[in-house]
Design an enzyme around this catalytic site. Structure first.
Site, short mmCIF file in Angstrom:
data_model
loop_
_atom_site.label_atom_id
_atom_site.label_comp_id
_atom_site.label_asym_id
_atom_site.label_seq_id
_atom_site.Cartn_x
_atom_site.Cartn_y
_atom_site.Cartn_z
N SER A 188 48.00 31.03 49.65
CA SER A 188 46.66 30.47 49.81
C SER A 188 46.11 30.11 48.45
CB SER A 188 45.73 31.51 50.46
OG SER A 188 44.38 31.10 50.41
N TYR A 194 42.67 40.29 50.43
CA TYR A 194 43.33 39.04 50.78
C TYR A 194 43.84 38.33 49.52
CZ TYR A 194 44.09 34.60 53.25
OH TYR A 194 44.65 33.47 53.80
#
Length: 247
Positions: free
Chosen positions: A143, A156
């Site tokens: 990401s 995350y």
């Protein structure tokens, strides 16, 4: 795509994790449409079964954070196809917000790291012998949050940053038989939210990303066309990480 290309890929097998929906599903569908024999795995048995019924792609229930489950998933795919040429590690807990750092429980940190990072390690570990024999490829989905952050996203961001680093480590360890690359998507529309014109306009590319954008890149990276590409992280975000923004 030519018939010759389809015949070439029809000899190959791919496994896509976290593919019951979203980016993983789009990658699996594109690989299948272009000739690969494809299996998908997901922890959500109901969603995985629906996707299998809709697409005709084989489904294996798997929790990538658990080694026994990861091992069994790879074994089932090998029994079904007899080989493995491509592994796409897409499975992950998608919600980046974990709340204030002071209130982030260790169990929640471990849960996100376990699925988003350890899962990539486990699937790659058990797929590696088969990928070596096939001189195959791994694509890991990270990401842009590995590179930039919003508040309260520590777990995350750490997991996705780990995926980027793990990818180049795997590329060196598995060379030259297996190529390993990483894809870091930005804002990709998976159909869950209603987009505004302003959402599109803030991107230098002029629009929010589509799942097919990521699928095209993943397909290229597992194909022979990317034979000189390994150890790289490809940011696919419409230019947003290059855009200077001041409040």
């Amino acid at each position: 795509m030519s018939r010759m290309d389809r015949r070439e890929y029809s000899q190959k097998a791919a496994l896509v994790t976290g593919a019951a929906r979203g980016i993983g599903k789009a990658i699996a569908v594109m690989l299948a449409e272009r000739g690969y024999r494809v299996a998908i795995c997901d922890r959500d048995a109901a969603a995985g079964s629906r996707t299998a019924a809709e697409t005709g792609i084989a489904f294996v229930r798997c929790d990538v954070s658990r080694e026994a489950s990861a091992r069994a998933c790879v074994q089932r795919v090998i029994r079904r196809f007899g080989r493995l040429d491509a592994l796409v590690n897409n499975a992950g807990i998608a919600a980046p917000e974990n709340g204030p750092l002071e209130k982030l429980a260790l169990a929640e940190w471990n849960r996100r790291i376990g699925t988003n990072l350890t899962g990539v390690f486990l699937m790659s570990k058990h797929a590696a012998p088969h990928l070596r024999r096939a001189r195959g490829a791994i694509v890991n989905i990270a990401s842009t949050r590995a590179l930039q952050s919003e508040p309260d996203t520590e777990a995350y961001a750490a997991a996705k940053g780990g995926v980027v680093a793990l990818s180049h480590a795997l590329a060196i360890s598995l060379a030259p038989q297996v190529r390993v690359n990483c894809v870091s998507p930005g804002w990709i529309d998976t159909g869950k939210s209603k987009l505004r014109r302003a959402d599109h306009d803030q991107h230098p590319a002029g629009r929010v990303g589509r799942v097919e954008d990521v699928a095209e890149l993943a397909f290229y990276l597992v194909s022979e066309r990317a034979g000189f590409t390994t150890g790289a992280n490809f940011v696919i975000d419409g230019g947003m990480t290059r855009k200077m923004i001041y409040a």
